[in-house]
Write an enzyme that holds these catalytic residues in place. Structure first.
Site, PDB file in Angstrom:
ATOM      1  N   GLN A   1      -4.475  -1.886  10.131  1.00  0.00           N
ATOM      2  CA  GLN A   1      -4.064  -3.170   8.600  1.00  0.00           C
ATOM      3  C   GLN A   1      -4.644  -4.069   9.812  1.00  0.00           C
ATOM      4  O   GLN A   1      -4.090  -4.134  11.027  1.00  0.00           O
ATOM      5  CB  GLN A   1      -2.835  -3.236   9.391  1.00  0.00           C
ATOM      6  CG  GLN A   1      -2.755  -4.300   8.262  1.00  0.00           C
ATOM      7  CD  GLN A   1      -3.499  -4.869   6.431  1.00  0.00           C
ATOM      8  OE1 GLN A   1      -2.684  -3.475   5.750  1.00  0.00           O
ATOM      9  NE2 GLN A   1      -3.480  -5.629   6.287  1.00  0.00           N
TER      10      GLN A   1
ATOM     11  N   LYS B   1       1.077  -1.180   0.089  1.00  0.00           N
ATOM     12  CA  LYS B   1       0.221   0.241  -0.593  1.00  0.00           C
ATOM     13  C   LYS B   1       1.407   0.707  -0.029  1.00  0.00           C
ATOM     14  O   LYS B   1       0.527   2.336  -0.696  1.00  0.00           O
ATOM     15  CB  LYS B   1      -0.560   0.115   1.355  1.00  0.00           C
ATOM     16  CG  LYS B   1      -2.146  -0.788   1.200  1.00  0.00           C
ATOM     17  CD  LYS B   1      -2.674  -1.888   2.317  1.00  0.00           C
ATOM     18  CE  LYS B   1      -3.594  -2.734   2.065  1.00  0.00           C
ATOM     19  NZ  LYS B   1      -4.387  -3.103   3.217  1.00  0.00           N
TER      20      LYS B   1
ATOM     21  N   ASP C   1     -10.371   3.304   4.749  1.00  0.00           N
ATOM     22  CA  ASP C   1     -10.850   1.962   4.953  1.00  0.00           C
ATOM     23  C   ASP C   1     -12.277   0.962   5.073  1.00  0.00           C
ATOM     24  O   ASP C   1     -12.813   0.435   4.497  1.00  0.00           O
ATOM     25  CB  ASP C   1     -10.349   0.996   5.769  1.00  0.00           C
ATOM     26  CG  ASP C   1      -9.854   0.163   4.878  1.00  0.00           C
ATOM     27  OD1 ASP C   1      -9.801  -0.685   4.409  1.00  0.00           O
ATOM     28  OD2 ASP C   1      -8.951  -1.256   6.422  1.00  0.00           O
TER      29      ASP C   1
END
Ligand code: NAP
Length: 290
Positions: A105, A61, A128
């Protein structure tokens, strides 16, 4: 039952090429934002614990951020970090004006309460799209950042001109990161949606009715060609490791599905690459770009 209009082999939905196109668009958006407002989008990634797969995902990412001209930073906490430390870290990033978007994450270390930490992310930085607030906004049809893999599935269909409105969609899987949000996005686009899961008896009875079939299960090749309606669009989000086989295997049996479906995502190279593209797009938008 066969459909004479169904093609002999499915059109493959190329997630790699589509994601690349989107990254070019995002890079142009970043340049515009820098020129017009002097802002460079910044993604703050939070990594807790030492899961090797998470290390790889976060590194990928960050690499993609650089490629489109964004900046990123990595914020680490050890495996033994406390809930309070994790929440404090996220709140600090919320307050940092240089941070456009925050990515926590997952999976997080088991002793932490993951939803509470995700819910600390301010909605305007939740690139996200998986906090309770962002998912609630999706249900309400309010603006928030859409969860990345589900948004990638919808984007892939849009880019290939696959109609959603009025279609019968079946989603297999009901996880909060994938099955539920993609079902809601399809519903918001006026599909008629059925969600199947591990307690659904006679799964094939449902999947065979689907004009749009999304597999989000995590069971290698659960969906076989005979479970697919001829001419359907089949989106396979599954990534499974199978002993004795090279690479990742989808939730859909590719070889039998491609003879029945009209559109099909390969694994790898279908849904997977779209996820990061959507994360980058959300981050650009969080910074005020488009
Ligand atoms: P998950 O949290 O384990 O959820 C799996 C879902 O599938 C559950 O709702 C489960 O039902 C259902 N299920 C399990 N066995 C089933 C069966 N035999 N028949 C029907 N439904 C069944 O998994 P996830 O996180 O959503 O991930 C699903 C897959 O997508 C995985 O392969 C994962 O690696 C992949 N994935 C890909 C991306 C990407 O491409 N970037 C991102 C995320 C995930 P119950 O709710 O009843 O248990």
């Amino acid at each position: 039952m066969s459909d004479i209009n169904a093609p002999t082999e499915a059109i493959l939905l190329d997630g790699n090429a589509t994601a690349k196109t989107i990254r070019v668009e995002i890079a142009a958006g970043v340049k515009r934002l820098q020129a017009e407002k002097g802002i460079t989008p910044h993604l703050a990634a939070v990594l807790m614990g030492n899961d090797p797969a998470s290390e790889t995902y976060v590194a990928m990412k960050e690499r993609m951020c650089t490629r489109v001209g964004m900046t990123s930073s990595l914020h680490r906490l050890g495996n033994d970090c406390t809930q309070a430390q994790a929440e404090e870290l996220v709140r600090g990033l919320n307050a940092d004006p240089n941070v456009s978007g925050i990515l926590v994450q997952h999976p997080l270390p088991k002793h932490l309460h993951e939803p509470a930490i995700l819910d600390c992310v301010a909605w305007e930085k939740d690139v996200d799209g998986i906090s309770t607030g962002s998912l609630g906004a999706l249900i309400n049809g309010e603006p928030a950042f859409p969860s990345c893999t589900p948004a990638g599935i919808i984007e892939l269909m849009d880019r290939y001109g696959i109609a959603i409105e009025g279609k019968r969609a079946v989603v297999v899987g009901r996880s909060i990161i994938l099955g539920k949000p993609v079902a809601m996005m399809l519903l918001n686009r006026n599909a008629t949606v059925t969600i199947c899961h591990s307690r659904t008896p006679n799964l094939a009875e449902y999947t065979r009715e689907a004009d749009i079939l999304v597999a989000a299960v995590g069971r290698p090749e659960l969906i076989t060609g005979d479970m697919i309606k001829p001419g359907a669009a089949v989106l396979d989000a599954g990534y499974n490791r199978v002993e004795g086989r090279q690479g990742d295997v989808g939730d859909v049996e590719f070889e039998t599905a491609k003879r029945v479906a009209k559109y099909l995502t390969p694994v790898p190279g279908g849904v997977g690459p779209m996820t990061i593209a959507m994360l980058l797009r959300n981050t650009l938008r969080a910074a005020g770009g488009s």
